[in-house]
Structure formats: structure tokens, C-alpha cells
Scaffold this motif. Structure first.
Motif, short mmCIF file in Angstrom:
data_model
loop_
_atom_site.label_atom_id
_atom_site.label_comp_id
_atom_site.label_asym_id
_atom_site.label_seq_id
_atom_site.Cartn_x
_atom_site.Cartn_y
_atom_site.Cartn_z
N ARG A 208 0.83 -1.20 0.00
CA ARG A 208 0.00 0.00 0.00
C ARG A 208 0.87 1.26 0.00
O ARG A 208 0.62 2.20 -0.77
N ASP A 209 1.90 1.27 0.85
CA ASP A 209 2.77 2.44 0.93
C ASP A 209 3.52 2.66 -0.38
O ASP A 209 3.71 3.81 -0.81
N GLU A 212 1.12 4.15 -2.94
CA GLU A 212 0.86 5.55 -2.64
C GLU A 212 2.05 6.42 -3.06
O GLU A 212 1.87 7.53 -3.59
N ILE A 215 2.02 6.64 -7.02
CA ILE A 215 0.95 7.49 -7.52
C ILE A 215 1.21 8.95 -7.19
O ILE A 215 1.01 9.85 -8.03
N GLY A 216 1.68 9.21 -5.96
CA GLY A 216 1.97 10.59 -5.58
C GLY A 216 3.03 11.23 -6.46
O GLY A 216 2.89 12.37 -6.90
#
Length: 261
Positions: A208-209, A212, A215-216
Motif C-alpha cells: 500500500r505504501d 501511494e 501514484i503521488g
């Protein structure tokens, strides 16, 4: 990238190398205040033309005195971690893997340094090009050995995780810091993202990290891209593959709407 069944910890050093004294003797002299052999060792390890046999012999010596490599020897350890092991002969790669396994097991204080070293190889190496009297430094985008090099990096990470199960707790900040600047070549960014996604296969706890983070950073890249560059890229795609270009544009619009929602 199979690592099971390879006992790196218990494989003994086969021979030593002399440069006026062994690695253990150089460290003992340093403890007594004589740093001559210690500095000579660091200098020879940093030689850009170092040969495979030299790397192997020194790594074997380091493995023989691993418990003596404390925090006081961090400059020496950092020099060893900068050795050009990725893409070298299988014997060098195997010996470096053995060194990493021994190091993180005996001296966990160097865990983050080992992780940073491996992550630094997630992008093509830098090359210096001189054009018109101006030095240009960028990544080597056409290296045919990149897939093999990346495989070796992930093998190294899997070994570290095998001996230090808590590795994932320290990995994410390093991945954040190692993410290439958006000004880097598209190939450099592609390689780094590719390797981040590979990490999530064998370290699912950070999936998940990692997503993220990706995508960021891609959103920042999208915001920084000029409208002219985007329109030119879309025109190129639509001219070469009209139907695919239309599909990509529709998909991008839907994704954008999804992000906004």
C-alpha cells in the motif's frame, strides 16, 4: 532469484590477500593508533579499476573478521558497500551476497546502509558525456544488462530480509529518498517504478505504501509536464496508432475524473 538452500553465513573464506597486512591486522593497528594500513586498504578498495579477484579476496577477509567491524569502522564499511559488484562475474556477486548476509546478521547497525546501497542500483548507472565542451551527466538508458542487474538487487534484498525479518520497517523512508527527481529521463523513472513494484511481490506488507508513493510522484510529474509536451505526445500516438491513441485519451480522461472524485 532463488535464494533458499544457499548458506551464505557458514561458507568460510577460502584465502586472504596481503597489502602489508591482513584486514584484521589493519584494524588492530588502527585500534592502537596506526592508521597507515587502514587508509591503504580504503584507497585500494576505492580503485575504479579493481579486479574481480581482488574484490573476492578482500570480501573473504572481511567475512573472517565480521564481529570486529563495529560502528568505529563505518568509513571502511561504506567503502566496501560502494564496490562495483552489480553486473560483475557470478563469483563476485555470490561473494558480495555472502558479505551482505554476514554484515546484517552480525552488525545490524549497518542495515540501513546496506538497504540504501541496494536501492541506489534501482536505476541505470550514471554516465558522463561531453558535448561541445560541456559535461553532461545522465543515466545509461541503453544498458542491455539492466534486467540481470535488477535481478541481483532483488536477490540481495531477499537475502537481507531472510536474515533481518524487520527490514521492511526501515525500507520505505529509503525508497522515498531514492525516488529520482522528475527531471530525470523517463527511462530512469520507469526503472525505479518497475523495481518498486517488484518489491511488493515479496514484501506485501509495504504494498500500500509503495503504491501511494508511486501514484503521488506520478501525479507531481503530470502536474509539472508542460501542456505543449503532452499535446505533442498525444499527437505522436494518434498518428502512429489512431485507435490506440483515442483509447488512451479516453482512458486518461476517465482516470483523471476518478482521481478528482
Amino acid at each position: 532469484m532463488e535464494v533458499e538452500g544457499r548458506d551464505f553465513l557458514n561458507t568460510p573464506p577460502m584465502k586472504t590477500v596481503r597489502f602489508g597486512g591482513s584486514v584484521a591486522e589493519a584494524m588492530e593497528k588502527l585500534r592502537k593508533g596506526d592508521n597507515s594500513d587502514y587508509e591503504l586498504l580504503k584507497h585500494q578498495l576505492a580503485d575504479p579499476d579493481i579486479k574481480d579477484a581482488q574484490i573476492i579476496n578482500w570480501l573473504q577477509e572481511f567475512r573472517g573478521c565480521m564481529t570486529q567491524l563495529t560502528k568505529d569502522h563505518e568509513q571502511l564499511i561504506y567503502t566496501v558497500l560502494r564496490l562495483p559488484w552489480v553486473g560483475r562475474s557470478p563469483d563476485v556477486v555470490d561473494e558480495f551476497m555472502a558479505f551482505l548476509s554476514n554484515l546484517v546478521s552480525a552488525q545490524t547497525v549497518y542495515l540501513c546502509a546496506c538497504l540504501k546501497m541496494v536501492v541506489s542500483h534501482f536505476t541505470p548507472k550514471r554516465v558522463n558525456i561531453c558535448e561541445g565542451g560541456v559535461d553532461i551527466s545522465d543515466s545509461e538508458d541503453e544498458d542491455d544488462n539492466l534486467p540481470r542487474n535488477f535481478d541481483q538487487c532483488h536477490q540481495a534484498l531477499q537475502l537481507i530480509i531472510r536474515y533481518v525479518p524487520s527490514t521492511s520497517r526501515f525500507l520505505m523512508p529509503i525508497l522515498h529518498d531514492g525516488f529520482p527527481f522528475i527531471q530525470k529521463s523517463s527511462r530512469t523513472l520507469e526503472c525505479y517504478v518497475h523495481n518498486l513494484l517488484r518489491l511488493t511481490v515479496y514484501i506485501p506488507s509495504i504494498r500500500r505504501d509503495v503504491l501511494e508513493l508511486i501514484i503521488g510522484r506520478l501525479l507531481k510529474l503530470d502536474v509539472s509536464a508542460s501542456r505543449t509536451d503532452i499535446e505533442e505526445a498525444e499527437d505522436d500516438v494518434s498518428q502512429k496508432h489512431p485507435e490506440e491513441g483515442l483509447f488512451d485519451m479516453v482512458t486518461n480522461c476517465r482516470l483523471t475524473e476518478g482521481f478528482r472524485t
